[in-house]
Design a protein around this motif. Sequence first.
Motif, PDB file in Angstrom:
ATOM      1  N   VAL A 267       0.850  -1.188   0.000  1.00  0.00           N
ATOM      2  CA  VAL A 267       0.000   0.000   0.000  1.00  0.00           C
ATOM      3  C   VAL A 267       0.888   1.242   0.000  1.00  0.00           C
ATOM      4  O   VAL A 267       1.727   1.411   0.883  1.00  0.00           O
ATOM      5  CB  VAL A 267      -0.942   0.021   1.215  1.00  0.00           C
ATOM      6  N   LEU A 268       0.713   2.097  -1.003  1.00  0.00           N
ATOM      7  CA  LEU A 268       1.408   3.379  -1.095  1.00  0.00           C
ATOM      8  C   LEU A 268       0.370   4.487  -0.995  1.00  0.00           C
ATOM      9  O   LEU A 268      -0.605   4.486  -1.748  1.00  0.00           O
ATOM     10  CB  LEU A 268       2.167   3.486  -2.425  1.00  0.00           C
ATOM     11  N   HIS A 269       0.573   5.424  -0.084  1.00  0.00           N
ATOM     12  CA  HIS A 269      -0.451   6.462   0.129  1.00  0.00           C
ATOM     13  C   HIS A 269       0.191   7.745   0.619  1.00  0.00           C
ATOM     14  O   HIS A 269       1.363   7.781   1.021  1.00  0.00           O
ATOM     15  CB  HIS A 269      -1.510   5.978   1.119  1.00  0.00           C
ATOM     16  N   ASP A 270      -0.633   8.818   0.603  1.00  0.00           N
ATOM     17  CA  ASP A 270      -0.208  10.115   1.117  1.00  0.00           C
ATOM     18  C   ASP A 270      -0.142  10.090   2.641  1.00  0.00           C
ATOM     19  O   ASP A 270      -0.682   9.191   3.295  1.00  0.00           O
ATOM     20  CB  ASP A 270      -1.200  11.211   0.700  1.00  0.00           C
ATOM     21  N   ALA A 271       0.494  11.125   3.194  1.00  0.00           N
ATOM     22  CA  ALA A 271       0.432  11.348   4.637  1.00  0.00           C
ATOM     23  C   ALA A 271      -0.842  12.131   4.929  1.00  0.00           C
ATOM     24  O   ALA A 271      -0.850  13.351   5.017  1.00  0.00           O
ATOM     25  CB  ALA A 271       1.658  12.113   5.116  1.00  0.00           C
ATOM     26  N   SER A 272      -1.955  11.409   5.040  1.00  0.00           N
ATOM     27  CA  SER A 272      -3.268  11.999   5.282  1.00  0.00           C
ATOM     28  C   SER A 272      -4.115  10.972   6.030  1.00  0.00           C
ATOM     29  O   SER A 272      -3.803   9.775   6.018  1.00  0.00           O
ATOM     30  CB  SER A 272      -3.945  12.373   3.957  1.00  0.00           C
ATOM     31  N   PRO A 273      -5.193  11.406   6.704  1.00  0.00           N
ATOM     32  CA  PRO A 273      -6.050  10.418   7.377  1.00  0.00           C
ATOM     33  C   PRO A 273      -6.597   9.369   6.416  1.00  0.00           C
ATOM     34  O   PRO A 273      -6.616   8.181   6.744  1.00  0.00           O
ATOM     35  CB  PRO A 273      -7.161  11.277   7.984  1.00  0.00           C
ATOM     36  N   ASN A 274      -7.061   9.796   5.238  1.00  0.00           N
ATOM     37  CA  ASN A 274      -7.561   8.821   4.264  1.00  0.00           C
ATOM     38  C   ASN A 274      -6.463   7.865   3.832  1.00  0.00           C
ATOM     39  O   ASN A 274      -6.699   6.664   3.646  1.00  0.00           O
ATOM     40  CB  ASN A 274      -8.123   9.553   3.044  1.00  0.00           C
ATOM     41  N   GLY A 275      -5.250   8.388   3.649  1.00  0.00           N
ATOM     42  CA  GLY A 275      -4.146   7.524   3.260  1.00  0.00           C
ATOM     43  C   GLY A 275      -3.806   6.519   4.334  1.00  0.00           C
ATOM     44  O   GLY A 275      -3.574   5.330   4.049  1.00  0.00           O
ATOM     45  N   CYS A 276      -3.771   6.968   5.595  1.00  0.00           N
ATOM     46  CA  CYS A 276      -3.446   6.050   6.679  1.00  0.00           C
ATOM     47  C   CYS A 276      -4.504   4.961   6.846  1.00  0.00           C
ATOM     48  O   CYS A 276      -4.197   3.840   7.274  1.00  0.00           O
ATOM     49  CB  CYS A 276      -3.288   6.832   7.979  1.00  0.00           C
ATOM     50  N   LEU A 277      -5.755   5.282   6.525  1.00  0.00           N
ATOM     51  CA  LEU A 277      -6.825   4.289   6.621  1.00  0.00           C
ATOM     52  C   LEU A 277      -6.808   3.306   5.455  1.00  0.00           C
ATOM     53  O   LEU A 277      -7.480   2.269   5.509  1.00  0.00           O
ATOM     54  CB  LEU A 277      -8.190   4.984   6.677  1.00  0.00           C
ATOM     55  N   LEU A 278      -6.055   3.623   4.406  1.00  0.00           N
ATOM     56  CA  LEU A 278      -6.075   2.782   3.210  1.00  0.00           C
ATOM     57  C   LEU A 278      -5.523   1.394   3.495  1.00  0.00           C
ATOM     58  O   LEU A 278      -6.032   0.396   2.960  1.00  0.00           O
ATOM     59  CB  LEU A 278      -5.263   3.455   2.094  1.00  0.00           C
ATOM     60  N   ALA A 279      -4.472   1.281   4.323  1.00  0.00           N
ATOM     61  CA  ALA A 279      -3.908  -0.040   4.639  1.00  0.00           C
ATOM     62  C   ALA A 279      -4.930  -0.895   5.395  1.00  0.00           C
ATOM     63  O   ALA A 279      -5.070  -2.098   5.132  1.00  0.00           O
ATOM     64  CB  ALA A 279      -2.639   0.117   5.457  1.00  0.00           C
ATOM     65  N   ALA A 280      -5.682  -0.266   6.336  1.00  0.00           N
ATOM     66  CA  ALA A 280      -6.713  -1.016   7.061  1.00  0.00           C
ATOM     67  C   ALA A 280      -7.816  -1.476   6.113  1.00  0.00           C
ATOM     68  O   ALA A 280      -8.340  -2.597   6.241  1.00  0.00           O
ATOM     69  CB  ALA A 280      -7.291  -0.152   8.176  1.00  0.00           C
ATOM     70  N   GLU A 281      -8.176  -0.625   5.151  1.00  0.00           N
ATOM     71  CA  GLU A 281      -9.190  -1.018   4.169  1.00  0.00           C
ATOM     72  C   GLU A 281      -8.687  -2.160   3.297  1.00  0.00           C
ATOM     73  O   GLU A 281      -9.461  -3.066   2.932  1.00  0.00           O
ATOM     74  CB  GLU A 281      -9.559   0.183   3.311  1.00  0.00           C
ATOM     75  N   ALA A 282      -7.400  -2.145   2.953  1.00  0.00           N
ATOM     76  CA  ALA A 282      -6.841  -3.240   2.154  1.00  0.00           C
ATOM     77  C   ALA A 282      -6.851  -4.552   2.936  1.00  0.00           C
ATOM     78  O   ALA A 282      -7.166  -5.623   2.389  1.00  0.00           O
ATOM     79  CB  ALA A 282      -5.418  -2.888   1.728  1.00  0.00           C
ATOM     80  N   ARG A 283      -6.534  -4.489   4.242  1.00  0.00           N
ATOM     81  CA  ARG A 283      -6.561  -5.713   5.053  1.00  0.00           C
ATOM     82  C   ARG A 283      -7.991  -6.230   5.214  1.00  0.00           C
ATOM     83  O   ARG A 283      -8.217  -7.448   5.250  1.00  0.00           O
ATOM     84  CB  ARG A 283      -5.944  -5.429   6.420  1.00  0.00           C
ATOM     85  N   ALA A 284      -8.957  -5.298   5.331  1.00  0.00           N
ATOM     86  CA  ALA A 284     -10.347  -5.736   5.443  1.00  0.00           C
ATOM     87  C   ALA A 284     -10.844  -6.336   4.133  1.00  0.00           C
ATOM     88  O   ALA A 284     -11.630  -7.292   4.134  1.00  0.00           O
ATOM     89  CB  ALA A 284     -11.231  -4.556   5.851  1.00  0.00           C
ATOM     90  N   ALA A 285     -10.386  -5.779   2.996  1.00  0.00           N
ATOM     91  CA  ALA A 285     -10.832  -6.302   1.707  1.00  0.00           C
ATOM     92  C   ALA A 285     -10.175  -7.632   1.370  1.00  0.00           C
ATOM     93  O   ALA A 285     -10.785  -8.481   0.705  1.00  0.00           O
ATOM     94  CB  ALA A 285     -10.515  -5.283   0.601  1.00  0.00           C
ATOM     95  N   ARG A 286      -8.928  -7.843   1.803  1.00  0.00           N
ATOM     96  CA  ARG A 286      -8.196  -9.091   1.508  1.00  0.00           C
ATOM     97  C   ARG A 286      -7.594  -9.627   2.804  1.00  0.00           C
ATOM     98  O   ARG A 286      -6.395  -9.556   3.046  1.00  0.00           O
ATOM     99  CB  ARG A 286      -7.093  -8.841   0.475  1.00  0.00           C
ATOM    100  N   PRO A 287      -8.442 -10.181   3.702  1.00  0.00           N
ATOM    101  CA  PRO A 287      -7.940 -10.653   5.003  1.00  0.00           C
ATOM    102  C   PRO A 287      -6.983 -11.832   4.897  1.00  0.00           C
ATOM    103  O   PRO A 287      -6.219 -12.089   5.832  1.00  0.00           O
ATOM    104  CB  PRO A 287      -9.221 -11.039   5.753  1.00  0.00           C
TER     105      PRO A 287
END
Length: 382
Positions: A267-287
């Motif tokens: 997961v590559l993302h910005d330094a932002s709240p949405n970016g930081c939540l992206l890794a958690a969303e990826a883990r939830a989508a592909r547990p």
Amino acid sequence: MICPSCAARLLARERAGRVCARCRKPFALEPKLDKGLHDLRLRRTVERLGDGGRVVLTVEQLRWAFHDRRPPGRVPRKDPPARPNPPRFDHPVAIAVNAATGAAALAGACYLATLAIGLLVFCLPLAALGVMMLRGAASELARWTRRSGLRSAHEQAERAWRERKDRLRQEEARWTSPLSHGNTWSAGEFRISVVERWIAVHGALPEGVVAESAVRMAALDGPPALAVLCPDWTVTAFLHANGFPARYRAVLVATPGELPRHLPVVVLHDASPNGCLLAAEARAARPDSTVVDAGVSARTVLAAGARAVQLYEHQLRAPLREQLRRLPALTEGERAWFGRGMWSPLAAQPPQRVLAVAERAADRALNRHVGFLTWPVPEVPQ
């Protein structure tokens, strides 16, 4: 400025029309008109960010290299305009004195006029003064008779002004404190003033720079072995331009729903709240998949200070607080930084570091090492 063709030092009068007065060759960028940017500075920046030609960078990454590094400053709150002024009334004694003085001056002028024609030069100013004082006294007397109505109208206007001020304060309290940015290149300005002018003078983009629209996705040699989640098209184009998907047999996607199953994920993302939540969303989508968070953290941006690009986004406080509640691992400093509406884009990181972090994350994901990568503190492009 130094001429990019003959290396002569040019004064402002020696580079009129973007043409060197010594060698008569054109150049693309004029420091006085292009925010201090000139041809040699742009070439040096491309060479350094491209690690001496080993890394290809995109036009957008080049634009971020010249972004103002000053952190956004606070915009002072302003009260509603046109606060009503309270009415002022002369005292009845003052009105009577002015009326009496005006009448006396007018009577004196008439008396002098009857004595001798030569005194008319004194009579006219005295009569004018008397008329002015009588008119002023009459006007103030009329205002005095209407004083209760004028005071009532002022109280209503003052009450409406205060209510509007309170509404503005309440509305401002719902949003993050407004901040201002320093002058920088917008995407459109940079394309028109720098990229298109450079191509018109030099015939092509600087060596080592590619436009995002010109990047083509290469076909993988065999089945994919890795998935990369990156919502930033600039970074996605950058990875394709540098052969990252081919080396790691990686599929690059923009949303968690596009992630293929049973593949390790970076997961590559910005330094932002949405970016930081992206890794958690990826883990939830592909547990069932290994997920490595290789995004930029607020800790990295805060450690870099004035060397990092810090942007501001005006947003509602309540949804922002809700996002930050879903990020319990944040430090107090990171939480306060995000709470001000601050963020930093992934594309603004030095390109060679983005590529190095992506490669390290890919190696960890393929070897089943899960965790968060620590970004190096970014340098300031010169």
